[in-house]
Design a protein around this motif. Sequence first.
Motif, PDB file in Angstrom:
ATOM      1  N   VAL A   1       0.275  12.460  -9.576  1.00  0.00           N
ATOM      2  CA  VAL A   1      -0.424  13.698  -9.255  1.00  0.00           C
ATOM      3  C   VAL A   1       0.247  14.778  -9.462  1.00  0.00           C
ATOM      4  O   VAL A   1      -0.102  15.702 -10.174  1.00  0.00           O
ATOM      5  N   ILE A   2       1.472  14.817  -8.689  1.00  0.00           N
ATOM      6  CA  ILE A   2       2.439  15.913  -8.899  1.00  0.00           C
ATOM      7  C   ILE A   2       3.001  16.004 -10.405  1.00  0.00           C
ATOM      8  O   ILE A   2       3.086  17.103 -10.938  1.00  0.00           O
ATOM      9  N   ARG A   3       3.183  14.942 -10.956  1.00  0.00           N
ATOM     10  CA  ARG A   3       3.433  15.054 -12.399  1.00  0.00           C
ATOM     11  C   ARG A   3       2.526  15.709 -13.300  1.00  0.00           C
ATOM     12  O   ARG A   3       2.901  16.613 -14.226  1.00  0.00           O
ATOM     13  N   ALA A   4       1.127  15.477 -13.105  1.00  0.00           N
ATOM     14  CA  ALA A   4       0.198  16.022 -13.650  1.00  0.00           C
ATOM     15  C   ALA A   4       0.042  17.482 -13.570  1.00  0.00           C
ATOM     16  O   ALA A   4      -0.392  18.164 -14.297  1.00  0.00           O
ATOM     17  N   ALA A   5       0.235  17.997 -12.217  1.00  0.00           N
ATOM     18  CA  ALA A   5       0.300  19.295 -11.893  1.00  0.00           C
ATOM     19  C   ALA A   5       1.477  20.203 -12.481  1.00  0.00           C
ATOM     20  O   ALA A   5       1.236  21.310 -12.645  1.00  0.00           O
ATOM     21  N   THR A   6       2.527  19.400 -12.573  1.00  0.00           N
ATOM     22  CA  THR A   6       3.647  20.398 -13.223  1.00  0.00           C
ATOM     23  C   THR A   6       4.049  19.966 -14.502  1.00  0.00           C
ATOM     24  O   THR A   6       4.962  20.780 -14.928  1.00  0.00           O
TER      25      THR A   6
ATOM     26  N   HIS B   1       0.718  -1.138   0.048  1.00  0.00           N
ATOM     27  CA  HIS B   1       0.114   0.012  -0.071  1.00  0.00           C
ATOM     28  C   HIS B   1       0.789   0.993   0.060  1.00  0.00           C
ATOM     29  O   HIS B   1       0.420   2.361  -0.829  1.00  0.00           O
ATOM     30  N   GLN B   2       2.003   1.324   0.663  1.00  0.00           N
ATOM     31  CA  GLN B   2       3.022   2.470   0.695  1.00  0.00           C
ATOM     32  C   GLN B   2       3.486   2.834  -0.684  1.00  0.00           C
ATOM     33  O   GLN B   2       3.326   4.023  -0.939  1.00  0.00           O
ATOM     34  N   ASN B   3       3.833   1.867  -1.495  1.00  0.00           N
ATOM     35  CA  ASN B   3       4.507   1.998  -2.688  1.00  0.00           C
ATOM     36  C   ASN B   3       3.300   2.480  -3.517  1.00  0.00           C
ATOM     37  O   ASN B   3       3.556   3.303  -4.479  1.00  0.00           O
ATOM     38  N   LEU B   4       2.016   2.115  -3.558  1.00  0.00           N
ATOM     39  CA  LEU B   4       0.943   2.336  -4.265  1.00  0.00           C
ATOM     40  C   LEU B   4       0.532   3.783  -3.896  1.00  0.00           C
ATOM     41  O   LEU B   4       0.579   4.746  -4.953  1.00  0.00           O
ATOM     42  N   GLU B   5       0.567   4.174  -2.741  1.00  0.00           N
ATOM     43  CA  GLU B   5       0.398   5.577  -2.350  1.00  0.00           C
ATOM     44  C   GLU B   5       1.550   6.543  -2.872  1.00  0.00           C
ATOM     45  O   GLU B   5       1.067   7.689  -3.588  1.00  0.00           O
ATOM     46  N   ASN B   6       2.725   6.118  -2.769  1.00  0.00           N
ATOM     47  CA  ASN B   6       3.670   7.040  -3.309  1.00  0.00           C
ATOM     48  C   ASN B   6       3.543   7.069  -4.901  1.00  0.00           C
ATOM     49  O   ASN B   6       4.005   8.207  -5.557  1.00  0.00           O
ATOM     50  N   ALA B   7       3.210   6.253  -5.593  1.00  0.00           N
ATOM     51  CA  ALA B   7       3.020   5.892  -7.155  1.00  0.00           C
ATOM     52  C   ALA B   7       1.909   7.080  -7.533  1.00  0.00           C
ATOM     53  O   ALA B   7       2.155   7.735  -8.302  1.00  0.00           O
TER      54      ALA B   7
END
Length: 294
Positions: free
Chosen positions: A14-19, A3-9
Amino acid sequence: MNHQNLENAVYETVIRAATEISRDARELLEKACKQETCETAKRILSSMTENLDIARAERKAICQSPGYPTAYLSWGGEELSGTVEKALSRALSEATRKGFLRPSIVDPLTRHNPGDNTGRGVPNIEYQHHPGQKYTDFIVSFKGCGAELGNAMKIFTTASLKMDRDFEGLKRFVLETVIQAGGKPCPPYAIGIGIGGQMDVAAKLSREAVSTRRWDDENQDVLLNRLEKELCANINSLGLGAAGIGGDTSCLAVKIGAAATHTAIAPVAVNFHCWVARRAGIRIYEDGRLEKIL
């Protein structure tokens, strides 16, 4: 994948889409700039690509508007929907807290703003189960809402489509919608068109077509592919141009999604997407491998 790796991904997507904007959209924007004959429009297009370079280099938001977040999740095996929904909500809150997204999601009536770009029904996630699919696709799209002001919906009858005149009714509706919208949708834009179902289905198809397909791809349906190319060319012939100040390119792409409908109706939704194509996606394989898909 834990789950942690999924959350990080999900967060990094999201950040890639925003920037950044998706590569296909950037290439179309650069092509439009090279071919533009109006000097004022050429300068505007050039400033758009310069803005993209700065945002990516500085890891800053491309646009002051955070857009409206919609995610598309398709899977065939392990059910990840609940996990992804939680991960996306946390990613939106964290991205907002860190300044990547302006907090702009509010209650539709009271206008209360929780301050983290979440709320009732947000993030919106469209689920698609494909039995046998050996991976999970996650695509997030932040579509600017200024462009929404130009959107339109019409319930056609078979006769009003004017099928016997090569769908003259449909084409006229799209072009009239474009003219009415003017420069509000931040051209050069892409347009998603949904045809079929009932009103809600056509609207969803229009959003999905412009949010998940590459803007430089080919529609596998021969008729829809022809209409996409013809409508895009016709829109550009209007001369609205970048930012609506005149020029050769108003529309980078037209994408059509279709579904079967009732014999009495033919719903059509026209959905503008500004040039800021904040769309990013990842493919998650059963062994935990990740691959960027948008």
